[in-house]
Motif scaffolding. Sequence first.
Motif, PDB file in Angstrom:
ATOM      1  N   LYS A  88       0.659  -0.953   0.051  1.00  0.00           N
ATOM      2  CA  LYS A  88       0.021   0.000  -0.027  1.00  0.00           C
ATOM      3  C   LYS A  88       0.904   1.218   0.047  1.00  0.00           C
ATOM      4  CE  LYS A  88      -3.972  -1.857   2.350  1.00  0.00           C
ATOM      5  NZ  LYS A  88      -4.925  -1.831   3.489  1.00  0.00           N
ATOM      6  N   GLY A  90       2.644   2.080  -3.389  1.00  0.00           N
ATOM      7  CA  GLY A  90       1.759   1.916  -4.561  1.00  0.00           C
ATOM      8  C   GLY A  90       2.063   1.012  -5.608  1.00  0.00           C
ATOM      9  N   ALA A 122       0.086  -1.770  -5.756  1.00  0.00           N
ATOM     10  CA  ALA A 122      -1.024  -2.564  -6.098  1.00  0.00           C
ATOM     11  C   ALA A 122      -1.372  -2.185  -7.597  1.00  0.00           C
ATOM     12  CB  ALA A 122      -2.241  -2.048  -5.084  1.00  0.00           C
ATOM     13  N   SER A 123      -1.147  -0.727  -7.882  1.00  0.00           N
ATOM     14  CA  SER A 123      -1.461  -0.542  -9.295  1.00  0.00           C
ATOM     15  C   SER A 123      -0.641  -1.065 -10.117  1.00  0.00           C
ATOM     16  CB  SER A 123      -1.443   1.116  -9.316  1.00  0.00           C
ATOM     17  OG  SER A 123      -0.026   1.368  -9.069  1.00  0.00           O
ATOM     18  N   SER A 124       0.769  -1.543 -10.045  1.00  0.00           N
ATOM     19  CA  SER A 124       1.594  -2.216 -10.836  1.00  0.00           C
ATOM     20  C   SER A 124       1.444  -3.788 -10.866  1.00  0.00           C
ATOM     21  CB  SER A 124       2.702  -1.501 -10.653  1.00  0.00           C
ATOM     22  OG  SER A 124       3.285  -1.798  -9.561  1.00  0.00           O
ATOM     23  N   ARG A 125       0.111  -4.517 -10.492  1.00  0.00           N
ATOM     24  CA  ARG A 125       0.061  -5.623 -10.390  1.00  0.00           C
ATOM     25  C   ARG A 125       0.422  -6.504 -11.645  1.00  0.00           C
ATOM     26  NH1 ARG A 125      -5.213  -3.892  -9.984  1.00  0.00           N
ATOM     27  NH2 ARG A 125      -5.237  -4.325  -7.909  1.00  0.00           N
TER      28      ARG A 125
END
Length: 456
Positions: free
Chosen positions: A404, A407, A409-412
């Motif tokens: 979290k 950041g 999570a956005s580049s999974r």
Amino acid sequence: MGRTREAGCVAAGVVIGAGACYCVYRLTWGRDESEKMWDEDNDDDEEESSDIAETGVQTGKGSNAGMGAGARLQGDSKAKAEVGVELKSGPDVKVEAHSWAQSGGSLEAKAKALFSTLKEQASAKAGKGARLGTISGTRTLAPSLPCPGGRGGGCHPTRSGARAGSKASGKSKGRTRAKSTRTPATAWPVRRGKFNFPYKIDDILGTADLQKVLNILERTNDPFIQEVALVTLGNNAAYSFNQNAIRELGGLPIIAKLIKTKDPIIREKAYNALNNLSVNAENQGKIKTYISQVCDDTMICRLDSAVQMAGLRLLTNMTVTNHYQHLLSYSFPDFFALLFLGNYFTKIQIMKLIINFTENPAMTRELVSCKVPSELISLFNKEWDREILLNILTLFENINDNIKNEGLASSRKEFSRSSLFFLFKESGVCVKKIKALANHSDLVVKVKVLKVLTKL
């Protein structure tokens, strides 16, 4: 009738004398020989029964123990009693005693002469068969002062092993007996004899004495002396004032040199000593030179061995701070594989090591992108005890927080399905497992589960 009675008395006297000699034999040679035969049977099971009895009383050529006594009357004027006693004490030792009724000399003198001869043979027999023994065996350790955060680092040397006997005897046998060719239990040098180390391993030494121990350790190739010296240094390194002293005396390279040895006992004690020394920040700056070698050795050595545990403890101490964690990032897949394969204690130590990495946000991307076995999810199981569950929940909590905060999570899409990111974050299996632990019987585990669930 007078001469017949006299011949009978002579024969009876000789029989009694021979019986007394046989009793002497049984009380001296027979008992000694029985003990020796018993020892020989224990040393080598291939001893033939024909070679066991080496001392006997014989009458004639083919018997081991025998007596012959006879009285023969010849006419009215001649009587003769014959007693033959043959004693064998080796291939060339033979005593024969013949008592004749018509020969000159008294019966008492002949009995004394026979007893004297038997006594000499008993003395000669007692002097033979001396056993020369050497003691050999594997090194075993008894606990001493414990190393901080792990298993005891002390080792009081004891000896356990089998006796290897060798006999110096003048006996000659018909054929050579085959000796045992069993391989020793260990390929490492065994302790022989006694070494008087100048200090006790749990003594608190001053600078001068520490220098002497380091000198001994640097110059010797004896594994026993190396082990005692390493344990002495490791126990002294548990005290902060000696951690600086050992470093200033140049002891770190001397100890670290022994992690390259093939003897697992020496490697374990070297790791324990470095582990205690690594508590000091300045010592960590010196030990970092060897951290990659320790990591590689820990991964390839025998699973769940004492060497592996000692190496993991050292790596855990070296990664408490963030300064040297990047030196071990290439081993993340190996750490997770070991977490799945290792026993209970290995699992605990590996989780402590990985938790150190999860507390450093800069290591998060490398950590969650590494490949992990899918069976790792089995650690979220109520069958495990409190310590396992608390550690795996802490590991999950730290990784979830770092994802979290960074950041990620956005580049999974940059993470594969076999990565730790997918297992912990995307699959949803971990969340289901953690929710199932909400009703755990242990209150501490239940509180930890609720804390983790509130952060999801």
